[in-house]
Design a protein around this motif. Sequence first.
Motif, PDB file in Angstrom:
ATOM      1  N   GLY A 157      11.377  -5.549  -6.525  1.00  0.00           N
ATOM      2  CA  GLY A 157      10.246  -5.030  -5.739  1.00  0.00           C
ATOM      3  C   GLY A 157       9.593  -3.806  -6.332  1.00  0.00           C
ATOM      4  O   GLY A 157       9.195  -2.896  -5.602  1.00  0.00           O
ATOM      5  N   GLY A 158       9.447  -3.754  -7.654  1.00  0.00           N
ATOM      6  CA  GLY A 158       8.917  -2.556  -8.297  1.00  0.00           C
ATOM      7  C   GLY A 158       7.432  -2.588  -8.588  1.00  0.00           C
ATOM      8  O   GLY A 158       6.762  -1.563  -8.491  1.00  0.00           O
ATOM      9  N   CYS A 159       6.888  -3.745  -8.955  1.00  0.00           N
ATOM     10  CA  CYS A 159       5.515  -3.750  -9.486  1.00  0.00           C
ATOM     11  C   CYS A 159       4.450  -3.942  -8.411  1.00  0.00           C
ATOM     12  O   CYS A 159       3.313  -3.564  -8.596  1.00  0.00           O
ATOM     13  N   ARG A 160       4.789  -4.567  -7.320  1.00  0.00           N
ATOM     14  CA  ARG A 160       3.889  -4.843  -6.184  1.00  0.00           C
ATOM     15  C   ARG A 160       2.818  -5.886  -6.490  1.00  0.00           C
ATOM     16  O   ARG A 160       1.837  -5.997  -5.759  1.00  0.00           O
ATOM     17  N   LEU A 161       2.960  -6.647  -7.546  1.00  0.00           N
ATOM     18  CA  LEU A 161       1.948  -7.671  -7.821  1.00  0.00           C
ATOM     19  C   LEU A 161       2.078  -8.846  -6.849  1.00  0.00           C
ATOM     20  O   LEU A 161       1.137  -9.595  -6.635  1.00  0.00           O
ATOM     21  N   CYS A 162       3.249  -8.987  -6.255  1.00  0.00           N
ATOM     22  CA  CYS A 162       3.494 -10.166  -5.423  1.00  0.00           C
ATOM     23  C   CYS A 162       3.158  -9.922  -3.951  1.00  0.00           C
ATOM     24  O   CYS A 162       3.607 -10.669  -3.087  1.00  0.00           O
TER      25      CYS A 162
ATOM     26  N   THR B 126       3.894 -12.608 -10.179  1.00  0.00           N
ATOM     27  CA  THR B 126       4.974 -11.605 -10.200  1.00  0.00           C
ATOM     28  C   THR B 126       5.010 -10.940 -11.575  1.00  0.00           C
ATOM     29  O   THR B 126       4.508 -11.499 -12.547  1.00  0.00           O
ATOM     30  N   LEU B 127       5.625  -9.800 -11.661  1.00  0.00           N
ATOM     31  CA  LEU B 127       5.878  -9.182 -12.973  1.00  0.00           C
ATOM     32  C   LEU B 127       7.311  -8.664 -13.069  1.00  0.00           C
ATOM     33  O   LEU B 127       8.038  -9.014 -13.981  1.00  0.00           O
ATOM     34  N   CYS B 128       7.721  -7.858 -12.107  1.00  0.00           N
ATOM     35  CA  CYS B 128       9.076  -7.298 -12.226  1.00  0.00           C
ATOM     36  C   CYS B 128      10.129  -8.322 -11.830  1.00  0.00           C
ATOM     37  O   CYS B 128      11.294  -8.196 -12.187  1.00  0.00           O
ATOM     38  N   ASP B 129       9.725  -9.369 -11.121  1.00  0.00           N
ATOM     39  CA  ASP B 129      10.700 -10.357 -10.668  1.00  0.00           C
ATOM     40  C   ASP B 129      11.056 -11.316 -11.799  1.00  0.00           C
ATOM     41  O   ASP B 129      10.223 -11.626 -12.657  1.00  0.00           O
TER      42      ASP B 129
ATOM     43  N   PRO C 228       5.847  -7.093  -0.272  1.00  0.00           N
ATOM     44  CA  PRO C 228       6.230  -7.750  -1.534  1.00  0.00           C
ATOM     45  C   PRO C 228       7.030  -9.029  -1.274  1.00  0.00           C
ATOM     46  O   PRO C 228       8.090  -8.980  -0.655  1.00  0.00           O
TER      47      PRO C 228
ATOM     48  N   CYS D  36       8.696 -10.877  -3.270  1.00  0.00           N
ATOM     49  CA  CYS D  36       9.940 -11.092  -4.024  1.00  0.00           C
ATOM     50  C   CYS D  36      11.159 -10.506  -3.333  1.00  0.00           C
ATOM     51  O   CYS D  36      12.269 -10.970  -3.552  1.00  0.00           O
TER      52      CYS D  36
HETATM   53  S1  FES Z   1       7.262  -9.179  -8.466  1.00  0.00           S
HETATM   54 FE1  FES Z   1       7.220  -7.057  -8.698  1.00  0.00          FE
HETATM   55  S2  FES Z   1       7.289  -6.366  -6.644  1.00  0.00           S
HETATM   56 FE2  FES Z   1       7.474  -8.467  -6.451  1.00  0.00          FE
END
Ligand code: FES
Length: 634
Positions: free
Chosen positions: A43-48, A32-35, A60, A62
């Motif tokens: 739910g901004g970065c989409r890494l998850c 995760t990054l934005c979480d 996503p 998160c």
């Molecule tokens: S951690 Fe960033 S969208 Fe889920």
Amino acid sequence: MYHLKIDGKEIDVPEGTTVLKAAKMAGIEIPTLCDHPALEPYGGCRLCLVEIEGARTLQPACTLPAGNNMVIQTQTEKVKSARTFVLSMLFSERNHFCPYCQVSGGDCELQNAAYDEEMTHWPLQPNWQVFEVDASHPYFVLDHNRCILCRRCVRACGELVGNFTLGMEERGSKTILVADLGVPLGSSSCVSCGTCVQICPTGALIDRWSAYRGHETDITSTETICVGCSIGCGINVLTRNNSLVRIEGNWDAEINGGVICEVGRFHPMAEKRNRIVTPLIRRNGVLKAATWDEALSVVSTKLQEVNTLKTGGVAAIATTRLPVEGLNLFSQIFTGQSGNNVVTSTEEGFYTSFTKDIEFSVRKEAGLEEINKADLLLTIGVNLVKDHQVAGFFVKRAIGKETNVITVTNESTGMESFTPYGKIINKGSELSFVSALNSAYHNQLHGEIMEKVGISSQEVVKLATLFKNAKNPMIIFGVEFEAKNKSDVIRALLQFASETNSKFASLKGNANSLFASQLNLDSSFTLNGSQVVFLALGDEDPSQTLTQRVENAPFIIVQASYQSALSAKADVVLPVTNWLEQNGHYVTSDGKTQEAKRALVPASDIKSNEEVFLALGSKLGLVLDENWMDAIKI
Ligand code: FES
Ligand code: SF4
Ligand code: SF4
Ligand code: SF4
């Protein structure tokens, strides 16, 4: 409960659990990054992104609530390639030349995520656009070039601190983090709590003191409590080679849930005072280094000498920043001895003596956690922007959750800009205000009271109506009233709390203000012919008023960590540990006993306050009881 299968593992989770949390419960880590656990899912970065059986696209984890019988895959080729793509986009968006970044090499969540995905490069041209570095803030630096626009800082400033200083401006590749309406951070509405710095996953927000002083792997972290005020926030003290690197809020701490204030996070880093590193005795008018035995012998001889006098004994004053253990021994040494002693604290009971004689046992004070449950808050007699800031954060963020907040002050504190019910009343009119509020609550408000208060009767009726409609009201008060009789104001407030079924909490002074009061160390102090003044200052800086009041005493003993105007005038100086160098207990303003742990080792000739009191007690032939637990009256 919902039943799920994640990477083949079966698990039952409560309804409403996100896929990310469910995976964690199953022991599966999704990057995760934005979480952040302290923030609402975003739910901004989409890494998850993960694969859900039957879903058309990756989802996503998160923000996605787990559904019953959901089948989730977190490690498929599709998921991994999406992660690499997301990371490539983030890296190429701004300047991420890691070797030049302070968090590179372990402390950057972006870089760590890339290593976890075994990335060696990213296949996209970087966007060579240059962004500014905002170095206007006294405590931290914002480098927009390292920012991944995850908005953790923005959300922390709003959701956790309730300050809403940060936001985003522009769109697409021009999107930029701004303070207020685009002013430099140093001249913004920021209250310097540093939560945004702690929560930033990259090197975009860096703390001036700890930057380049070592990675988390080089650092020792001590879980302890802040002794900056009587709230007692949970913190982690980060040290390296016995030197303070940084202070962070403890996300798991029950009292503060991770947020701390400027005083707790940054003031200890900006410590400029000089330490006292050896005992000193004044000889021929000059303070000279001495051994502990010599210094304590001079002190005990002097105290014994004075104890035999009929008039003019010892004035003993202790800081309320001392741990329970130290205050307990201090009180035993100086209270109840022969002689004409004045025994009190540096606060002289300013925060506690007004409430002490009021019967609290009928209903106990509420803890700060009750703020989160209240639907109406009244704060009075306290400037929550300046003092007890974390309580202020709780109150401000309650406003965001639609709790009605009434703030009553004598002058503008800044709190009024957060609530439609911020009232500035005339100086000294607190008692009239509380009476008016009570009368309005009982539909008996008379206009003449309002002239004194300085706000209209309609306004007071509106406030009383809020109390009538509230299901869970709470009153938070300090004692910074201009009114002459503070006890009367507090009595009236407690009466009102009782009639409106409101919870109440009183904010006090230093970390052990309440315990000092329980030891009766809250009388006001006059030198009144005292022959000796014993000041157990610990790491408190003596106020100018205190210095002026005691500087002409015939004999001054200062037990302190730092040099001050008072230590310079002392006849004997006893060097002691500061708050970071000692173990001990503290009683919070709402009566919780907490333990502070030692994070730094003091210099060899410095003793803890308890050690000094025990050694002095033994020189005086006193039998001191080290059992402090019985002294706490909660
Ligand atoms: S951690 Fe960033 S969208 Fe889920
Ligand atoms: S923020 Fe992270 S990824 Fe960006 S330069 Fe610094 S270490 Fe590298
Ligand atoms: S330091 Fe605190 S108040 Fe200032 S911008 Fe960061 S989170 Fe907001
Ligand atoms: S400054 Fe840090 S926390 Fe804030 S948006 Fe940028 S990367 Fe995220």
